[in-house]
Design a protein around this motif. Structure first.
Motif, PDB file in Angstrom:
ATOM      1  N   PRO A  51       0.846  -1.217   0.132  1.00 11.64           N
ATOM      2  CA  PRO A  51      -0.107  -0.079   0.035  1.00 11.64           C
ATOM      3  C   PRO A  51       0.901   1.352   0.199  1.00 11.64           C
ATOM      4  CG  PRO A  51      -0.008  -0.967   2.092  1.00 11.64           C
ATOM      5  CD  PRO A  51       0.673  -2.132   1.214  1.00 11.64           C
ATOM      6  N   ALA A  52       2.182   1.200   0.487  1.00 16.28           N
ATOM      7  CA  ALA A  52       2.918   2.334   0.659  1.00 16.28           C
ATOM      8  C   ALA A  52       4.229   2.065  -0.006  1.00 16.28           C
ATOM      9  CB  ALA A  52       3.084   2.790   1.961  1.00 16.28           C
ATOM     10  N   PHE A  53       5.160   1.092   0.408  1.00 16.29           N
ATOM     11  CA  PHE A  53       6.377   1.169   0.046  1.00 16.29           C
ATOM     12  C   PHE A  53       6.584  -0.205  -0.848  1.00 16.29           C
ATOM     13  CE2 PHE A  53       8.315   2.532   4.327  1.00 16.29           C
ATOM     14  CZ  PHE A  53       8.132   3.933   3.995  1.00 16.29           C
ATOM     15  N   VAL A  54       7.300   0.087  -2.050  1.00 15.97           N
ATOM     16  CA  VAL A  54       7.569  -0.983  -3.106  1.00 15.97           C
ATOM     17  C   VAL A  54       8.934  -1.571  -2.737  1.00 15.97           C
ATOM     18  CG1 VAL A  54       6.158   0.176  -4.785  1.00 15.97           C
ATOM     19  CG2 VAL A  54       8.564   0.443  -4.679  1.00 15.97           C
ATOM     20  N   PRO A  55       9.005  -2.746  -2.817  1.00 19.59           N
ATOM     21  CA  PRO A  55      10.140  -3.538  -2.581  1.00 19.59           C
ATOM     22  C   PRO A  55      11.036  -3.440  -3.790  1.00 19.59           C
ATOM     23  CG  PRO A  55       8.548  -5.180  -2.792  1.00 19.59           C
ATOM     24  CD  PRO A  55       7.829  -3.909  -2.963  1.00 19.59           C
ATOM     25  N   PRO A  56      11.936  -2.707  -3.676  1.00 20.90           N
ATOM     26  CA  PRO A  56      12.912  -2.768  -5.029  1.00 20.90           C
ATOM     27  C   PRO A  56      13.641  -4.037  -5.446  1.00 20.90           C
ATOM     28  CG  PRO A  56      14.111  -1.991  -3.240  1.00 20.90           C
ATOM     29  CD  PRO A  56      12.904  -2.327  -2.433  1.00 20.90           C
ATOM     30  N   ILE A  57      12.548  -4.949  -6.002  1.00 15.76           N
ATOM     31  CA  ILE A  57      12.973  -6.365  -6.533  1.00 15.76           C
ATOM     32  C   ILE A  57      13.980  -6.232  -7.567  1.00 15.76           C
ATOM     33  CG2 ILE A  57      12.264  -8.223  -7.324  1.00 15.76           C
ATOM     34  CD1 ILE A  57       9.426  -7.853  -6.231  1.00 15.76           C
ATOM     35  N   SER A  58      14.034  -4.981  -8.636  1.00 17.56           N
ATOM     36  CA  SER A  58      15.041  -4.976  -9.448  1.00 17.56           C
ATOM     37  C   SER A  58      16.218  -4.866  -9.139  1.00 17.56           C
ATOM     38  CB  SER A  58      14.434  -3.850 -10.775  1.00 17.56           C
ATOM     39  OG  SER A  58      13.160  -4.269 -11.110  1.00 17.56           O
ATOM     40  N   VAL A  59      16.510  -4.224  -7.733  1.00 16.03           N
ATOM     41  CA  VAL A  59      17.869  -3.947  -7.324  1.00 16.03           C
ATOM     42  C   VAL A  59      18.555  -5.069  -7.336  1.00 16.03           C
ATOM     43  CG1 VAL A  59      18.927  -3.486  -5.224  1.00 16.03           C
ATOM     44  CG2 VAL A  59      17.663  -1.742  -6.257  1.00 16.03           C
ATOM     45  N   VAL A  60      17.761  -6.197  -6.599  1.00 18.47           N
ATOM     46  CA  VAL A  60      18.350  -7.777  -6.581  1.00 18.47           C
ATOM     47  C   VAL A  60      18.153  -8.398  -7.905  1.00 18.47           C
ATOM     48  CG1 VAL A  60      18.112  -9.948  -5.447  1.00 18.47           C
ATOM     49  CG2 VAL A  60      17.307  -7.941  -4.264  1.00 18.47           C
ATOM     50  N   LEU A  61      17.622  -8.209  -8.938  1.00 17.55           N
ATOM     51  CA  LEU A  61      17.433  -8.766 -10.110  1.00 17.55           C
ATOM     52  C   LEU A  61      18.592  -8.332 -10.863  1.00 17.55           C
ATOM     53  CD1 LEU A  61      13.784  -9.139 -10.911  1.00 17.55           C
ATOM     54  CD2 LEU A  61      15.008 -10.795 -10.050  1.00 17.55           C
ATOM     55  N   ALA A  62      18.883  -6.932 -10.901  1.00 19.67           N
ATOM     56  CA  ALA A  62      19.985  -6.306 -11.485  1.00 19.67           C
ATOM     57  C   ALA A  62      21.227  -6.720 -11.132  1.00 19.67           C
ATOM     58  CB  ALA A  62      19.771  -4.893 -11.693  1.00 19.67           C
ATOM     59  N   ARG A  63      21.421  -7.284  -9.842  1.00 21.01           N
ATOM     60  CA  ARG A  63      22.580  -7.594  -9.346  1.00 21.01           C
ATOM     61  C   ARG A  63      23.088  -8.951  -9.834  1.00 21.01           C
ATOM     62  NH1 ARG A  63      21.817  -7.404  -3.220  1.00 21.01           N
ATOM     63  NH2 ARG A  63      21.631  -9.785  -3.624  1.00 21.01           N
ATOM     64  N   ASP A  64      22.262  -9.617 -10.220  1.00 19.99           N
ATOM     65  CA  ASP A  64      22.608 -11.060 -10.969  1.00 19.99           C
ATOM     66  C   ASP A  64      21.715 -11.039 -12.360  1.00 19.99           C
ATOM     67  OD1 ASP A  64      23.496 -13.374 -11.415  1.00 19.99           O
ATOM     68  OD2 ASP A  64      23.364 -14.589  -9.643  1.00 19.99           O
ATOM     69  N   LYS A  65      22.091 -10.489 -13.310  1.00 22.47           N
ATOM     70  CA  LYS A  65      21.227 -10.497 -14.459  1.00 22.47           C
ATOM     71  C   LYS A  65      21.157 -11.940 -15.093  1.00 22.47           C
ATOM     72  CE  LYS A  65      20.268  -8.303 -18.681  1.00 22.47           C
ATOM     73  NZ  LYS A  65      21.117  -7.367 -19.641  1.00 22.47           N
ATOM     74  N   ASP A  66      22.256 -12.663 -15.129  1.00 20.78           N
ATOM     75  CA  ASP A  66      22.327 -13.925 -15.362  1.00 20.78           C
ATOM     76  C   ASP A  66      21.330 -14.844 -14.838  1.00 20.78           C
ATOM     77  OD1 ASP A  66      24.053 -13.108 -17.618  1.00 20.78           O
ATOM     78  OD2 ASP A  66      25.836 -14.003 -16.609  1.00 20.78           O
ATOM     79  N   ARG A  67      21.220 -14.808 -13.692  1.00 17.49           N
ATOM     80  CA  ARG A  67      20.460 -15.688 -12.731  1.00 17.49           C
ATOM     81  C   ARG A  67      18.844 -15.396 -12.971  1.00 17.49           C
ATOM     82  NH1 ARG A  67      18.674 -15.714  -6.927  1.00 17.49           N
ATOM     83  NH2 ARG A  67      18.628 -18.072  -6.394  1.00 17.49           N
ATOM     84  N   TYR A  68      18.760 -14.073 -13.260  1.00 22.95           N
ATOM     85  CA  TYR A  68      17.363 -13.500 -13.350  1.00 22.95           C
ATOM     86  C   TYR A  68      17.092 -14.056 -14.693  1.00 22.95           C
ATOM     87  CZ  TYR A  68      13.917 -10.126 -15.007  1.00 22.95           C
ATOM     88  OH  TYR A  68      13.057  -9.291 -15.642  1.00 22.95           O
ATOM     89  N   LEU A  69      17.636 -13.997 -15.679  1.00 27.61           N
ATOM     90  CA  LEU A  69      17.330 -14.595 -17.425  1.00 27.61           C
ATOM     91  C   LEU A  69      17.097 -15.945 -17.248  1.00 27.61           C
ATOM     92  CD1 LEU A  69      19.574 -12.172 -19.371  1.00 27.61           C
ATOM     93  CD2 LEU A  69      17.202 -11.924 -18.933  1.00 27.61           C
ATOM     94  N   LYS A  70      17.967 -16.690 -16.488  1.00 32.25           N
ATOM     95  CA  LYS A  70      17.787 -18.152 -16.577  1.00 32.25           C
ATOM     96  C   LYS A  70      16.487 -18.430 -15.666  1.00 32.25           C
ATOM     97  CE  LYS A  70      22.838 -19.392 -16.225  1.00 32.25           C
ATOM     98  NZ  LYS A  70      23.683 -19.826 -15.373  1.00 32.25           N
ATOM     99  N   GLY A  71      15.889 -17.635 -14.713  1.00 33.07           N
ATOM    100  CA  GLY A  71      14.911 -18.112 -14.124  1.00 33.07           C
ATOM    101  C   GLY A  71      13.682 -17.855 -15.125  1.00 33.07           C
ATOM    102  N   LEU A  72      13.815 -16.721 -16.045  1.00 32.52           N
ATOM    103  CA  LEU A  72      12.932 -16.791 -16.861  1.00 32.52           C
ATOM    104  C   LEU A  72      12.569 -18.228 -17.931  1.00 32.52           C
ATOM    105  CD1 LEU A  72      13.058 -12.979 -17.784  1.00 32.52           C
ATOM    106  CD2 LEU A  72      11.467 -14.080 -16.398  1.00 32.52           C
TER     107      LEU A  72
END
Length: 400
Positions: A247-268
């Motif tokens: 309702p107020a604060f968004v968790p900056p999930i992209s901060v974590v995803l950007a730190r390990d982009k390869d892992r993120y892409l493998k997840g997709l």
């Protein structure tokens, strides 16, 4: 596999400027994902536990969000937007971006890279603000987000328009043959987006599971010529806001995803291989880490504000209703500030806002960035250092 491959032929084009092998006709396989509107998800106990822990961490982050912390909500939204841009290779340091934002707000020119990242912040804010008010998400809402996202980009002609041609990821720039991934043919996009909207408007699944699947499906559809990743990560925050988790604060999930982009892409890729539990576990773990990171930084920014108040108290100790105190409250939302921005943020008159800035500058809380009589700007001492740490995903509360 969550879908099927369809073989297509890329027509020869001897007129394009390309190496000869890329001018010839070739075949490629485009991936058409299964619909998600009726997807059934059964999670192993350990993965369900990760999801539960992540949703609790996000809830805890939002539980502390009183009115006095609302400027921090903008800081976290800003951080999420910048990190989402970073995933796509758009890089600009926090100071340069903050100053560019001030230049834009005062009518001065900003560079194309900064303008595109600032547009991502606007698009993320638009999507989240509208999310709670929408009766249901429609494909047109994706187009609106995309339009704001790319309207200042060099390829602004594609803003707010679904693709009418085949796109691809990896390989070469001339054809999809040999690409790492080829999304569905353009004639499938509208049907798949309609299905995705039905899924997003349902409430059968836990919110974080819904956000993970919605994001991965959107990235698989890849409905735009450009800006898919940033639009898809905005969709994550749309789902979480609509489900009442943020309702107020968004968790900056992209901060974590950007730190390990390869892992993120493998997840997709795991998602497309129908390894839903693996993708959901990866996504939920990133969300939990992001929420914990954000909570630590909201505490640290609050401590910095307390330091500023003590400095002001020791220096001039203005009246309790002075604009200087109000300005300290809103500074986290505006790490670089001008008099017009201070007026808008505090609701005080221009003379009161100017006097407040003068008092904070004298107390060492604001540092003047230029001597120009017009468009003068000040930077909040210590705040951008904290933002740099948050954008970098530094896990220590003292890591700034």
């Amino acid at each position: 596999m969550r879908g099927r491959y369809v073989q297509r032929t890329w027509q020869a084009d001897p007129t394009i400027y390309a190496p000869p092998r890329h001018r010839r006709a070739c075949t490629y396989d485009a991936f058409v994902p299964e619909p998600v509107a009726d997807v059934e998800v059964v999670l192993p106990g350990d993965v369900a536990g990760v999801v539960s822990d992540a949703e609790k961490a996000i809830a805890e982050l939002n539980r502390a969000a009183g009115p006095e912390l609302m400027p921090l909500a903008r800081l976290l939204l800003r951080t999420e937007s910048i990190a989402s841009s970073k995933v796509e290779g758009l890089q600009l340091d926090a100071r340069s971006l903050a100053r560019a934002e001030t230049n834009r707000d005062t009518g001065r020119k900003v560079g194309p890279g900064a303008a595109e990242i600032l547009a991502n912040i606007d698009a993320m804010q638009l999507s989240i603000e509208r999310a709670a008010d929408l009766e249901g998400v429609r494909p047109a809402d994706f187009l609106d987000i995309h339009r704001v996202l790319l309207e200042r980009a060099p390829n602004s002609q594609v803003a707010g328009r679904s693709r009418a041609s085949q796109n691809w990821i990896g390989g070469n720039d001339y054809n999809p043959c040999g690409a790492a991934f080829v999304p569905p043919p353009p004639e499938e996009v509208d049907r798949l987006l309609d299905d995705l909207c039905v899924f997003v408007n349902d409430i059968a699944l836990p919110p974080l599971v819904q956000a993970a699947i919605a994001h991965a499906q959107f990235e698989t559809i890849h409905p735009f010529e450009d800006g898919n990743g940033r639009t898809g990560r905005a969709l994550v925050q749309v789902v979480l806001r609509r489900r009442g988790v943020t309702p107020a604060f968004v968790p900056p999930i992209s901060v974590v995803l950007a730190r390990d982009k390869d892992r993120y892409l493998k997840g997709l890729t795991l998602f497309r291989e129908d390894r839903l539990s693996d993708w959901i576990e990866l996504f939920a773990a990133a969300a939990a880490e992001a929420a914990t990171l954000a909570a630590r930084y909201t505490i640290r920014v609050g401590e910095l504000q307390d330091e500023w108040r003590e400095r002001l108290r020791q220096h001039s100790n203005p009246r309790a209703d002075a604009a200087a105190w109000s300005l300290i409250t809103v500074l986290p939302a505006h790490p670089v500030i001008t008099v017009p921005v201070a007026v808008a943020a505090t609701g005080r008159t221009k003379p009161a806002a100017a006097n407040a800035i003068e008092q904070l500058e004298a107390a060492g809380i604001l540092a003047r960035l230029n001597e120009s009589a017009r468009n003068r700007a000040w930077e909040a001492e210590g705040l951008l250092d904290l933002i740099v740490g948050l954008e970098a995903g530094v896990s220590s509360a003292s890591g700034a």
